[in-house]
Design a protein around this motif. Structure first.
Motif, short mmCIF file in Angstrom:
data_model
loop_
_atom_site.label_atom_id
_atom_site.label_comp_id
_atom_site.label_asym_id
_atom_site.label_seq_id
_atom_site.Cartn_x
_atom_site.Cartn_y
_atom_site.Cartn_z
N LEU A 188 11.91 -4.71 -8.14
CA LEU A 188 11.01 -5.15 -7.49
C LEU A 188 9.99 -4.28 -9.18
O LEU A 188 9.54 -3.26 -9.29
CB LEU A 188 10.82 -4.51 -6.22
N ALA A 189 8.72 -5.07 -8.62
CA ALA A 189 7.13 -5.28 -9.37
C ALA A 189 6.31 -6.01 -9.05
O ALA A 189 6.31 -6.89 -8.62
CB ALA A 189 7.19 -5.98 -11.03
N VAL A 190 5.62 -5.63 -9.06
CA VAL A 190 3.82 -6.16 -8.72
C VAL A 190 2.91 -5.98 -8.73
O VAL A 190 2.47 -5.11 -9.77
CB VAL A 190 4.08 -5.02 -6.99
N LEU A 191 2.07 -7.32 -8.83
CA LEU A 191 0.58 -7.11 -9.22
C LEU A 191 -0.40 -7.20 -8.18
O LEU A 191 -0.15 -8.05 -7.10
CB LEU A 191 0.34 -8.88 -10.46
N GLY A 192 -1.61 -6.77 -8.42
CA GLY A 192 -3.00 -6.66 -7.50
C GLY A 192 -1.79 -6.37 -6.19
O GLY A 192 -0.90 -5.09 -5.83
N SER A 193 -2.63 -6.50 -4.41
CA SER A 193 -2.38 -6.18 -3.54
C SER A 193 -2.07 -7.32 -2.54
O SER A 193 -2.10 -8.39 -3.30
CB SER A 193 -3.60 -5.55 -2.86
N HIS A 194 -2.12 -6.99 -1.63
CA HIS A 194 -1.31 -7.52 -0.29
C HIS A 194 -2.21 -8.42 -0.22
O HIS A 194 -3.47 -7.53 -0.18
CB HIS A 194 -0.64 -7.17 0.63
N PRO A 195 -1.97 -9.60 0.21
CA PRO A 195 -3.16 -10.87 0.52
C PRO A 195 -4.69 -9.64 1.80
O PRO A 195 -6.18 -10.22 1.87
CB PRO A 195 -2.62 -11.80 0.92
N SER A 196 -3.62 -9.35 2.74
CA SER A 196 -4.53 -8.97 3.82
C SER A 196 -5.32 -7.17 2.67
O SER A 196 -6.34 -6.81 3.25
CB SER A 196 -3.52 -7.91 4.58
N GLY A 197 -5.21 -7.44 1.71
CA GLY A 197 -5.98 -5.78 0.99
C GLY A 197 -5.87 -4.48 0.77
O GLY A 197 -5.53 -3.61 -0.33
N ARG A 198 -4.55 -3.98 1.73
CA ARG A 198 -3.90 -3.41 1.50
C ARG A 198 -2.63 -3.41 -0.16
O ARG A 198 -2.11 -4.69 -0.45
CB ARG A 198 -2.76 -3.45 2.71
N SER A 221 -0.83 -1.38 -8.43
CA SER A 221 -0.66 -2.67 -8.99
C SER A 221 0.04 -2.29 -10.28
O SER A 221 -0.31 -1.09 -10.69
CB SER A 221 -2.16 -3.60 -9.25
N GLY A 222 0.80 -2.93 -10.84
CA GLY A 222 1.20 -2.54 -12.01
C GLY A 222 2.69 -1.86 -11.80
O GLY A 222 3.21 -1.41 -12.35
N ARG A 223 2.43 -1.51 -10.34
CA ARG A 223 4.45 -0.55 -10.84
C ARG A 223 5.06 -1.14 -10.38
O ARG A 223 5.32 -2.13 -9.66
CB ARG A 223 3.92 0.29 -9.35
N ALA A 224 5.97 -0.82 -11.10
CA ALA A 224 7.60 -1.43 -10.89
C ALA A 224 8.61 -0.43 -10.34
O ALA A 224 8.27 0.99 -10.53
CB ALA A 224 8.25 -1.76 -11.72
N VAL A 225 9.89 -0.42 -9.27
CA VAL A 225 10.24 0.87 -8.84
C VAL A 225 11.71 0.22 -8.53
O VAL A 225 12.39 -1.25 -8.98
CB VAL A 225 9.79 0.62 -6.87
N ALA A 226 13.01 0.66 -9.01
CA ALA A 226 14.31 0.10 -9.05
C ALA A 226 15.43 1.51 -8.01
O ALA A 226 14.57 2.87 -7.82
CB ALA A 226 14.86 0.73 -11.05
N THR A 227 16.39 1.58 -7.75
CA THR A 227 17.13 1.96 -7.39
C THR A 227 18.62 1.87 -7.09
O THR A 227 19.19 1.10 -7.39
CB THR A 227 17.07 1.92 -5.67
N SER A 228 19.20 3.41 -7.71
CA SER A 228 20.99 3.00 -8.12
C SER A 228 21.05 3.96 -6.53
O SER A 228 20.55 4.53 -6.55
CB SER A 228 21.22 4.24 -9.56
#
Length: 320
Positions: A188-198, A221-228
């Motif tokens: 997963l990767a994200v931009l900004g915040s959830h529409p609720s503001g968190r 914002s801008g963070r990515a995450v992966a699991t093995s």
């Protein structure tokens, strides 16, 4: 297509992250598709028009597949794998990913090894045949890759999906989409915040089937995450559980008490590769390597109802 291998299965059959509950809220909208033998989906604010990203994202994913899939005989990687010793031309994107893979191999002391494909095939997880792995025998230029032995091959499945996710996020940024979360086969990767503001939230799945999540991460914002994880494509012999990730040092599937590694980074390519490297390194060497290299990771160790957690880098700051 890029098929699920010991790295490609990150999240594909439950080895990584659960979709955030917030993704089902009325304020957001989701659209999805398929690529690389898995699925992808994007969630963002309803009415923002980010569905228009689909054609560009699908073209980007198809291009990555044509360049880097070891399952396609016509891919740039497959042509390199069957070429004799010497230099082979590749596109700039493929060269960048190879360079990132070789840099990670050096930084991890070989725990990540992009030449391990023949061992993957030997243990029943991939299509690549060739000689003994030796990432030091491969070198990369701006648009060419060279090998010093004709038996050397490259398998980029442990980093190419992260690269593809980064391509999709770049497309979203270029289209001025400032608020979304994208899942590509459990990375997963994200931009900004959830529409609720968190911040966007994701749950780290328990290594045992049907058990509740072990942790929840808030991603800036801008963070990515992966699991093995061993939860994907693993098997047991006696008291030993072996998985789909190859330990290059022992030239066999990684085994032991380590059950999963979740890595966060500023890009998905880095998170993808380090998740594989740290899992291959194991329950003791993995955390030591993460600390030495400043990698933010959450290790789940052992088979107790609540696995032991080892945290490195700034991962603790992201845990709820």
């Amino acid at each position: 297509m890029i098929q699920p291998t010991r790295r490609q299965t990150l999240g594909l059959v439950g080895a990584a992250l659960l979709w955030p509950t917030a993704g089902r809220a009325e304020a957001v909208h989701t659209f999805h598709g398929s690529a690389f033998g898995t699925s992808w989906r994007i969630t963002g604010p309803a009415g923002s028009g980010f569905e228009r990203l689909r054609p560009a994202i699908e073209r980007a994913f198809s291009e990555v597949d044509r360049q880097m899939s070891p399952w396609r005989k016509d891919s740039e990687i497959s042509r390199f794998n069957t070429a004799p010793a010497g230099s082979s031309r590749v596109g700039r994107d493929t060269a960048r990913v190879i360079a990132a893979a070789l840099a990670l191999a050096a930084e991890s002391g070989g725990a990540f090894d992009p030449t391990v494909g023949p061992l993957v095939a030997q243990w029943g997880f991939g299509p690549i045949t060739g000689g003994a792995p030796n990432w030091r025998g491969v070198s990369i230029g701006e648009e060419a890759v060279a090998k010093d032995d004709s038996g050397l091959t490259l398998d980029l499945c442990g980093i190419a999906k992260g690269w593809a996710l980064d391509r999709a996020i770049a497309i979203a940024r270029a289209a001025d989409q400032a608020c979304l979360i994208m899942d590509l086969g459990g990375e997963l990767a994200v931009l900004g915040s959830h529409p609720s503001g968190r911040p966007w939230r994701v749950a780290v799945e328990h290594p045992t089937a049907d058990a509740p999540p072990t942790a929840v991460l808030e991603l800036p914002s801008g963070r990515a995450v992966a699991t093995s994880s061993l939860k994907a494509q693993s098997y047991g012999v006696g008291d030993t559980i072996s998985g789909h990730i190859i330990d290059p040092a022992r030239r066999r599937p990684a085994s032991g008490q380590l059950r999963s590694v979740t890595v966060t980074a500023d890009d998905a390519t880095t998170a993808d590769g380090w998740a594989t490297a740290l899992f291959a390194a194991g329950a003791e060497a993995g955390p030591a390597l993460a600390r030495a290299r400043g990698v933010s990771a959450l290790f789940l160790i052992g088979d107790d109802p609540v696995p032991r957690q080892v945290r490195t880098g700034d991962i603790a700051k992201l845990l709820l």
